[in-house]
Design an enzyme around this catalytic site. Structure first.
Site, mmCIF file in Angstrom:
data_model
loop_
_atom_site.group_PDB
_atom_site.id
_atom_site.type_symbol
_atom_site.label_atom_id
_atom_site.label_comp_id
_atom_site.label_asym_id
_atom_site.label_seq_id
_atom_site.Cartn_x
_atom_site.Cartn_y
_atom_site.Cartn_z
ATOM 1 N N HIS A 425 0.876 -1.083 0.060
ATOM 2 C CA HIS A 425 -0.014 -0.035 -0.170
ATOM 3 C C HIS A 425 0.784 1.205 0.049
ATOM 4 O O HIS A 425 0.294 2.209 -0.223
ATOM 5 C CB HIS A 425 -1.012 0.009 1.064
ATOM 6 C CG HIS A 425 -2.435 0.576 1.191
ATOM 7 N ND1 HIS A 425 -2.402 1.291 -0.185
ATOM 8 C CD2 HIS A 425 -3.481 0.511 1.553
ATOM 9 C CE1 HIS A 425 -3.812 1.598 -0.224
ATOM 10 N NE2 HIS A 425 -4.346 0.932 0.783
ATOM 11 N N ASP A 429 -1.900 2.245 -5.018
ATOM 12 C CA ASP A 429 -3.056 2.784 -4.408
ATOM 13 C C ASP A 429 -4.222 1.632 -4.621
ATOM 14 O O ASP A 429 -4.187 0.823 -5.440
ATOM 15 C CB ASP A 429 -3.467 4.020 -5.188
ATOM 16 C CG ASP A 429 -2.471 5.104 -4.891
ATOM 17 O OD1 ASP A 429 -1.876 5.183 -3.802
ATOM 18 O OD2 ASP A 429 -2.609 6.190 -5.669
#
Length: 453
Positions: A425, A429
């Protein structure tokens, strides 16, 4: 009589120390030339150390799990003649044994991979057939109780804890047949198990084995064991810990209708299987990933979090998680973007067989840019695969099941499969991760698009 000292071999690549992961002999044992003495491990490879001479073991130079310096005394043998004790004292590592079979260790994924009916881990057809008839959970358990002499009545052919001696080829064949070598008497030098021993063991009648298995099936068991986490298992544990500590994982699960994909695969195998080899679902998944990565290059990347640099790759070096007898390894299909589905299938099968046989090289087990992993027929409906650090994504495949679905207002049977994929992450995204998986889904649900540029 003299003393022959065998020192820890220099494995190369500037390695100064290795971990001692297993002894194949004990003090007092007689050994012959080329008999395996010990297994040692570096960060990348497990090396089997053979004896260069005949002799008797006087002393072992270290304990299992101990990290030893290259050139330190590994084992001391009593031999006929003068020996090399004086020479060994004067030089760092004379008469080092020739390095034996090397098993390269790649960064493994977290889930323990099993092979689906579509053979996603790349097993050969012969291995799959052998396991179907005498797999580790089938006839092998009954056969384990069979045998003659000290291997009968469910007793192993050698004392508990004594390592069976066998070549890598014999070990691979035993794995394919689902035979535990602990129960096979060896007739070779120093009790080494040969192919003929495997044939004789497999040919024994199963009636006595079944009877012995029933006799011990309900026996009370009170034993317990403490298993040191060493060697490959320690490397796997360290890799998983590092990956989870460094990477904030984001897992996204999507359902895919693979009815048309499976129908296409069946037609291709019927028409071309004899000439080009059988297709599993894996090369089709690989092709879908290659095409999807063109639109999402940030996912085909490696993140050096210490330097703060993300490196994106045009080449798709696809890691394929494969379960082996030694543990989970990740052989790498180089330049998957340049392979058609048959070439990809051949390469996957070759690499998986090499990993299981312990013959894969370091180059074949490193350098992947993204990984594909599968729990196969035991995959359940959802998994949370651990990213193969320093990559930023891993695509996980769950099992294919037939379920009633509503299509055009009618309830019809469709073959459904989930993709359970994880992303770093920090780099990827959530929206892009979801779009990437949706792109793979669209390609798999309309498989003609896999062949349209």
């Amino acid at each position: 009589m003299g003393t022959h000292i065998i020192k820890m071999p220099d494995i190369g690549e500037g390695i100064a120390e290795v971990e001692l992961v297993e002894w194949h002999v004990q003090p007092g044992d007689s050994v012959v030339e080329d008999q395996l003495l010990a297994d040692v491990m570096t960060d990348k490879a497990t090396v089997q150390v053979p004896s260069p001479v005949h002799g008797k073991v006087l002393a072992l130079g270290g304990k299992v799990g101990e990290v030893m310096a290259v050139g330190s005394e590994l084992i001391r043998l009593e031999v006929e003649g003068e020996g090399n004790e004086g020479k060994a004292s004067a030089a760092r590592a004379p008469a080092e044994p020739e390095v034996g079979q090397v098993q390269a260790v790649a960064a493994p994924t977290a889930d323990e991979e099993t092979r689906a009916d579509t053979d996603v881990a790349g097993n050969s057809a012969s291995g799959a057939a052998a396991r179907a008839g005498a797999g580790p959970h089938g006839d092998a358990r009954a056969e384990a109780a069979s045998g003659s002499g000290q291997a009968c009545a469910g007793r192993p052919a050698r004392p508990e804890g004594e390592k069976p001696l066998a070549s890598p080829a014999v070990r691979k064949r035993a794995w394919d047949l689902g035979i535990e070598l602990q129960y096979v008497p060896g007739t070779g030098a120093a009790g080494q198990i040969t192919h003929a021993d495997l044939d004789a063991y497999a040919a024994r009648g199963s009636a006595a084995a079944a009877s012995a298995t029933r006799a011990i099936a309900y026996a009370q068991r009170d034993g317990e064991r403490q298993i040191p986490v060493i060697g490959l298992r320690r490397k796997i544990a360290e890799k998983m810990q590092e990956s989870k500590r460094r990477i904030p994982h984001f897992t996204y699960v999507e359902e895919v209708d693979v009815t048309e994909l499976e129908a296409l695969r069946g037609r291709l195998n019927a028409q071309w299987g004899a000439q080009r080899g059988k297709l599993t679902i894996l090369p089709l998944l690989a092709r879908a990933m290659v095409l999807a990565l063109r639109d999402y290059p940030q996912i085909n990347a490696r993140y050096d979090d210490e330097a703060g640099i993300v490196t994106r790759y045009d080449a798709v070096h696809l890691g394929i998680a494969a379960q082996t007898e030694a543990g989970l390894m990740v052989p790498v299909v180089r330049h998957a973007e340049a392979l058609d589905i048959w070439a990809c299938a051949i390469e996957v099968a070759r690499l998986a067989d090499a990993a299981r046989a312990g013959s894969a090289t370091r180059d074949e087990l490193g350098g992947s840019t993204i990984t594909l992993t599968s729990l196969g027929a035991l995959g359940g409906i959802v998994s949370t695969p651990v990213i193969n650090h320093p990559e930023v994504a891993i695509v996980g495949v769950n099992r294919i099941v037939e379920r009633p679905m509503i299509v055009g207002g009618a309830v019809v049977a469709r073959k459904m499969m989930n993709l359970s994929s994880s992303f770093d992450h920090r780099v990827v995204d959530g929206m892009h991760a979801a779009e990437f998986i949706q792109r793979i889904r669209s390609l798999l649900e309309c498989p003609a698009l896999l062949f349209v540029e």
